[in-house]
Enzyme design. Structure first.
Site, mmCIF file in Angstrom:
data_model
loop_
_atom_site.group_PDB
_atom_site.id
_atom_site.type_symbol
_atom_site.label_atom_id
_atom_site.label_comp_id
_atom_site.label_asym_id
_atom_site.label_seq_id
_atom_site.Cartn_x
_atom_site.Cartn_y
_atom_site.Cartn_z
ATOM 1 N N HIS A 227 0.871 -1.231 0.014
ATOM 2 C CA HIS A 227 -0.114 -0.013 0.084
ATOM 3 C C HIS A 227 0.942 1.269 0.245
ATOM 4 C CE1 HIS A 227 1.151 -0.489 4.245
ATOM 5 N NE2 HIS A 227 0.927 0.777 4.165
ATOM 6 N N ASP A 229 0.855 5.108 2.028
ATOM 7 C CA ASP A 229 -0.076 5.821 3.083
ATOM 8 C C ASP A 229 -0.788 7.040 2.506
ATOM 9 O OD1 ASP A 229 1.132 3.924 4.628
ATOM 10 O OD2 ASP A 229 2.628 5.156 5.342
ATOM 11 N N HIS A 284 4.878 0.170 -0.044
ATOM 12 C CA HIS A 284 5.343 -0.668 0.923
ATOM 13 C C HIS A 284 4.552 -1.734 1.600
ATOM 14 C CE1 HIS A 284 3.956 2.778 3.090
ATOM 15 N NE2 HIS A 284 3.539 1.962 4.138
ATOM 16 N N ARG A 294 6.872 -9.086 15.862
ATOM 17 C CA ARG A 294 7.313 -7.978 15.417
ATOM 18 C C ARG A 294 6.430 -6.930 15.868
ATOM 19 N NH1 ARG A 294 7.060 -4.892 10.458
ATOM 20 N NH2 ARG A 294 8.675 -3.353 10.512
#
Ligand SMILES: C=C1C[C@]23C[C@H]1CC[C@H]2[C@@]12CCC[C@@](C)(C(=O)O1)[C@H]2[C@@H]3C(=O)O
Ligand SMILES: O=C(O)CCC(=O)C(=O)O
Ligand SMILES: [Fe+2]
EC number: 1.14.11.15
Length: 355
Positions: A227, A229, A284, A294
């Site tokens: 996607h 941002d 990203h 994570r």
């Protein structure tokens, strides 16, 4: 007995021993990361996005080059204390370590507003993502914090407020540098000039705490799908487990290895508009890990609050470079994004640009 599908809840993915079908992505060769040698043979000079020292005398040039090459960069010497980064990370860990039922009590009532849940982009993908998260988009997060931490909410709200304050200041500092690399200044954008004068207290940002639990088959899973941002820029703190990847035509998917204390900056769609496409927003995604969970904390900066229009900077347009995008508020852009997703920039593109 409930079927397996009904038992799967994003609140306890980490306890699953096999990857359920609904979480199995059909990834192709183009989805994988190329070994560094092939990235270099494709002509990429650097193997990944650079780490830039914000106190470097050449900071504007360095940031400008990274933005044009990658649409992203990493920053050291950013002025955010290690203690605050540790505090926000441990706040996130404490939250995600809670039992699923507790987390669901803080579920967001509506996609995109404050609360616990799946990423907002989920409906655009056939398969489910291997992650859970908590969004802070307005003051309603305080009520969720009270329900999550009946005794400690004051402490956690304090950490969140401090984090948002620090991120706001850093975002406006970064904006000046990035604009500088395009040969313009904050004064060339009315809203940004006002924000700067007011110490950026009236800007608008959101926080997303992301958690990617350990995954039995990481190669076939996706933590957060590809996607861009919907922001001016996003400042990301990733815990010491890698997973973030940025996409670049020449290099394919490139991993951004975590460097302790360093923050990642991604350019968003609203800056794409502001720069009239000179600095494109970066695609990203986040991959997951077999043995390590994570955490990442994103500060999504939308620039001005309220009804303020964001439009290509007038100094960047001229007879040879007509304005490519119509003006738009952040709120309106988010509405379009969550209707047409990756076609949102196309949707606001001027059809026959003239000047
Ligand atoms: C203010 C924002 C920006 C949002 C939507 C809304 C609240 C949550 C943000 C994120 C955070 C995680 C990635 C993303 C893609 C998502 O799924 O939710 C972001 C999205 C966007 O940048 O479009
Ligand atoms: O977890 C990551 O590294 C990426 C998170 C992200 O892209 C986001 O929150 O917008
Ligand atoms: Fe993102």
């Amino acid at each position: 007995m409930p079927s397996l599908a009904e038992e799967i809840c994003i609140g306890n993915l980490g306890s699953l021993q096999t990857l359920p079908d609904s979480f199995t992505w059909k990834l192709t060769a183009a989805d994988s990361v190329l070994p560094p040698s092939s990235a270099v043979s494709f002509g990429a000079v650097e193997e990944s996005i650079p780490v830039i020292d914000l106190s470097d005398s050449d900071v504007t040039t360095l940031i400008g080059n990274a933005c044009k090459t990658w649409g992203a960069f990493q920053i050291a010497n950013h002025g955010i204390s290690q203690k605050l980064l540790d505090d926000i990370e441990s706040l996130s860990k404490t939250l995600f370590d809670m039992p699923s039922e507790r987390k669901l009590e803080a579920a967001s009532s509506d996609k995109g507003v404050s609360g616990y849940g799946e990423p907002r982009i989920s409906p655009f993908f056939e398969k489910k993502m291997w992650s859970e998260g908590f969004t802070i988009a307005d003051a309603s997060y305080r009520n969720h914090f009270i329900s999550l931490w009946p005794h400690d909410h004051t402490k956690y709200c304090g950490i969140m407020e401090e984090y948002v304050d620090e991120m706001e200041k850093l975002a406006s500092k970064l904006l000046s540098c990035i604009l500088g690399s395009l040969g313009v200044t904050v004064e060339d954008i009315e809203w940004a000039h006002k924000l700067e004068k007011s110490g950026s207290k009236v800007g608008r940002g959101a926080i997303r705490l992301n958690h990617y639990p350990v995954c039995p088959e990481p190669e076939r899973a996706m933590g957060l799908a590809a996607h861009t941002d919907s922001t001016i820029l996003t400042i990301l703190h990733q815990s010491n487990t890698g997973g973030l990847q940025v996409f670049r035509e020449e290099s394919g998917w490139v991993t951004v290895e975590p460097v302790p204390g360093v923050l990642v900056v991604n350019m968003g769609d609203l800056f794409h508009i502001l720069s009239n496409g000179k600095i494109p927003s970066v695609v990203h995604r986040a991959k997951v890990n077999h043995t390590r969970s994570r955490i990442s904390i994103a500060y999504l900066w939308g620039g001005p609050a309220g009804e303020v229009q964001i439009a290509p900077i007038s100094k960047l347009i001229g007879p040879a470079e007509p304005s490519l995008y119509r003006s738009i508020t952040w709120k309106e852009y988010l509405q379009i994004k969550y209707e047409v997703f990756d076609k949102a920039l196309d949707a606001i593109r001027v059809v026959n640009p003239t000047n």
